[in-house]
Write an enzyme that holds these catalytic residues in place. Structure first.
Site, PDB file in Angstrom:
ATOM      1  N   ASP A 159      23.707  95.699  31.348  1.00  0.00           N
ATOM      2  CA  ASP A 159      23.577  96.203  29.986  1.00  0.00           C
ATOM      3  C   ASP A 159      22.385  95.437  29.403  1.00  0.00           C
ATOM      4  OD1 ASP A 159      24.429  97.269  27.398  1.00  0.00           O
ATOM      5  OD2 ASP A 159      25.087  95.226  26.975  1.00  0.00           O
ATOM      6  N   ASP A 213      21.374  94.847  25.462  1.00  0.00           N
ATOM      7  CA  ASP A 213      21.682  94.007  24.299  1.00  0.00           C
ATOM      8  C   ASP A 213      22.952  93.199  24.548  1.00  0.00           C
ATOM      9  OD1 ASP A 213      19.559  94.921  22.842  1.00  0.00           O
ATOM     10  OD2 ASP A 213      20.686  96.451  21.780  1.00  0.00           O
ATOM     11  N   GLY A 237      27.201  98.256  21.939  1.00  0.00           N
ATOM     12  CA  GLY A 237      27.184  99.285  22.984  1.00  0.00           C
ATOM     13  C   GLY A 237      27.282 100.710  22.455  1.00  0.00           C
ATOM     14  N   ARG A 288      23.108 104.614  18.034  1.00  0.00           N
ATOM     15  CA  ARG A 288      22.663 104.396  16.653  1.00  0.00           C
ATOM     16  C   ARG A 288      23.435 105.274  15.658  1.00  0.00           C
ATOM     17  NH1 ARG A 288      16.499 105.232  16.273  1.00  0.00           N
ATOM     18  NH2 ARG A 288      16.680 103.961  18.149  1.00  0.00           N
ATOM     19  N   SER A 306      20.689 101.759  24.117  1.00  0.00           N
ATOM     20  CA  SER A 306      19.579 101.611  23.168  1.00  0.00           C
ATOM     21  C   SER A 306      18.391 102.508  23.484  1.00  0.00           C
ATOM     22  CB  SER A 306      19.110 100.160  23.143  1.00  0.00           C
ATOM     23  OG  SER A 306      17.973 100.055  22.315  1.00  0.00           O
ATOM     24  N   ARG A 307      17.875 103.146  22.441  1.00  0.00           N
ATOM     25  CA  ARG A 307      16.652 103.944  22.578  1.00  0.00           C
ATOM     26  C   ARG A 307      15.419 103.039  22.547  1.00  0.00           C
ATOM     27  NH1 ARG A 307      16.858 109.634  21.196  1.00  0.00           N
ATOM     28  NH2 ARG A 307      19.020 110.247  21.172  1.00  0.00           N
ATOM     29  N   ASP A 314      28.661  93.130  27.619  1.00  0.00           N
ATOM     30  CA  ASP A 314      29.163  92.252  26.550  1.00  0.00           C
ATOM     31  C   ASP A 314      30.017  93.057  25.562  1.00  0.00           C
ATOM     32  OD1 ASP A 314      26.925  93.711  25.474  1.00  0.00           O
ATOM     33  OD2 ASP A 314      27.053  92.373  23.741  1.00  0.00           O
TER      34      ASP A 314
HETATM   35  P1  B16 Z   1      19.173 101.575  19.317  1.00  0.00           P
HETATM   36  P2  B16 Z   1      23.338  98.112  24.766  1.00  0.00           P
HETATM   37  C1  B16 Z   1      23.251  99.075  22.274  1.00  0.00           C
HETATM   38  O1  B16 Z   1      22.608  98.497  23.381  1.00  0.00           O
HETATM   39  C2  B16 Z   1      23.645  98.021  21.248  1.00  0.00           C
HETATM   40  O2  B16 Z   1      24.645  97.174  21.777  1.00  0.00           O
HETATM   41  C3  B16 Z   1      24.191  98.710  20.020  1.00  0.00           C
HETATM   42  O3  B16 Z   1      24.527  97.743  19.032  1.00  0.00           O
HETATM   43  C4  B16 Z   1      23.149  99.687  19.463  1.00  0.00           C
HETATM   44  O4  B16 Z   1      23.672 100.384  18.346  1.00  0.00           O
HETATM   45  C5  B16 Z   1      22.770 100.682  20.563  1.00  0.00           C
HETATM   46  O5  B16 Z   1      22.291  99.967  21.697  1.00  0.00           O
HETATM   47  C6  B16 Z   1      21.702 101.656  20.106  1.00  0.00           C
HETATM   48  O6  B16 Z   1      20.520 100.937  19.895  1.00  0.00           O
HETATM   49  O7  B16 Z   1      19.334 101.743  17.851  1.00  0.00           O
HETATM   50  O8  B16 Z   1      18.112 100.582  19.720  1.00  0.00           O
HETATM   51  O9  B16 Z   1      18.982 102.912  20.032  1.00  0.00           O
HETATM   52  O10 B16 Z   1      24.264  96.996  24.448  1.00  0.00           O
HETATM   53  O11 B16 Z   1      24.036  99.370  25.288  1.00  0.00           O
HETATM   54  O12 B16 Z   1      22.181  97.683  25.625  1.00  0.00           O
HETATM   55 MG    MG Z   2      25.543  95.268  25.018  1.00  0.00          MG
END
Ligand code: B16
Ligand code: MG
Length: 210
Positions: A8, A10, A45, A48, A115-116, A169
């Protein structure tokens, strides 16, 4: 036998939780919506737009789709400003060592992130050429706990789900690994999940599983 490890992003490779928190807090404060670290924990995880829906649960107002898109874009712009300070010094402890070990053992490396901003972050921290496959929020239509992100990584790597170990996480991420039929290694908040195959404090502990 572990043939692939899927990271993963973040919370596993780099910790941007506080950036997400500050950026969402900026939107919540402007709209007068209560938002705290406990609610922020539920966003790990989660995509958005799904994160925004969780935040808006605490509002009495009914928001139009147009407003929601505006909030999500503004959040991402604030988040993007925070991200620009990221460097390879922000890679979490044990990650580089584990990657070197996995490469030495010919174990395939994947990233499965909601995450995008995933590719942008990997570039900022200098890991954009490290992984064999990267699947992120731009490649999926269903976010964790759905298994789509991990299914796609395994398919592209050409390995069976039961040969994959996911490092997560987030509780939603552990559920996604289970839904994909994969083993999992839980860090931080994800350790609360009874579904995790392994639990630890540093990814380098995975060395003893290989
Ligand atoms: P973004 P992961 C996730 O990343 C984050 O944990 C989560 O908090 C966030 O809302 C999501 O990505 C979308 O992120 O706004 O950058 O597209 O933990 O799956 O790597
Ligand atoms: Mg994560």
């Amino acid at each position: 036998m572990i043939k692939a490890v899927i990271f993963d992003l973040d919370g596993v490779i780099v910790s941007t939780d506080n950036f997400h928190y500050q950026a969402w807090k900026h939107i919540a404060d402007k709209e007068g919506i209560h938002f705290d670290e406990l609610i922020n924990n539920r966003l790990r995880g989660v995509s958005r737009m799904d994160s925004l829906d969780i935040i808006l649960e605490n509002s009495h107002k009914k928001y139009k789709e147009m407003d929601k898109i505006r909030f999500a874009n503004e959040k991402n712009s604030v988040y993007g400003d925070f991200l620009s300070s990221l460097t390879s010094n922000d890679i979490l402890p044990g990650v580089k060592e584990l990657i070197a070990l996995l490469k030495a053992k010919d174990i395939r490396l994947g990233v499965g992130s909601s995450s995008r901003n995933c590719k942008k972050i990997l570039t900022l921290i200098g890991l954009h050429e490290t992984f064999d496959v990267v699947i992120d929020g731009n490649d999926i239509s269903r976010s964790k706990p759905d298994s789509e992100v991990f299914d796609k990584v395994a398919k592209k790597l050409g390995v069976e789900p039961e040969e994959c170990l996911v490092i997560e996480d987030a509780i939603a991420g552990i559920e996604a690994a289970v839904n994909a039929g994969m083993m999992s290694f839980a860090l931080n908040d994800a350790k609360k999940s009874p579904l995790a195959t392994y639990k630890g404090n540093n990814v380098i502990e995975i060395a003893s599983l290989l």
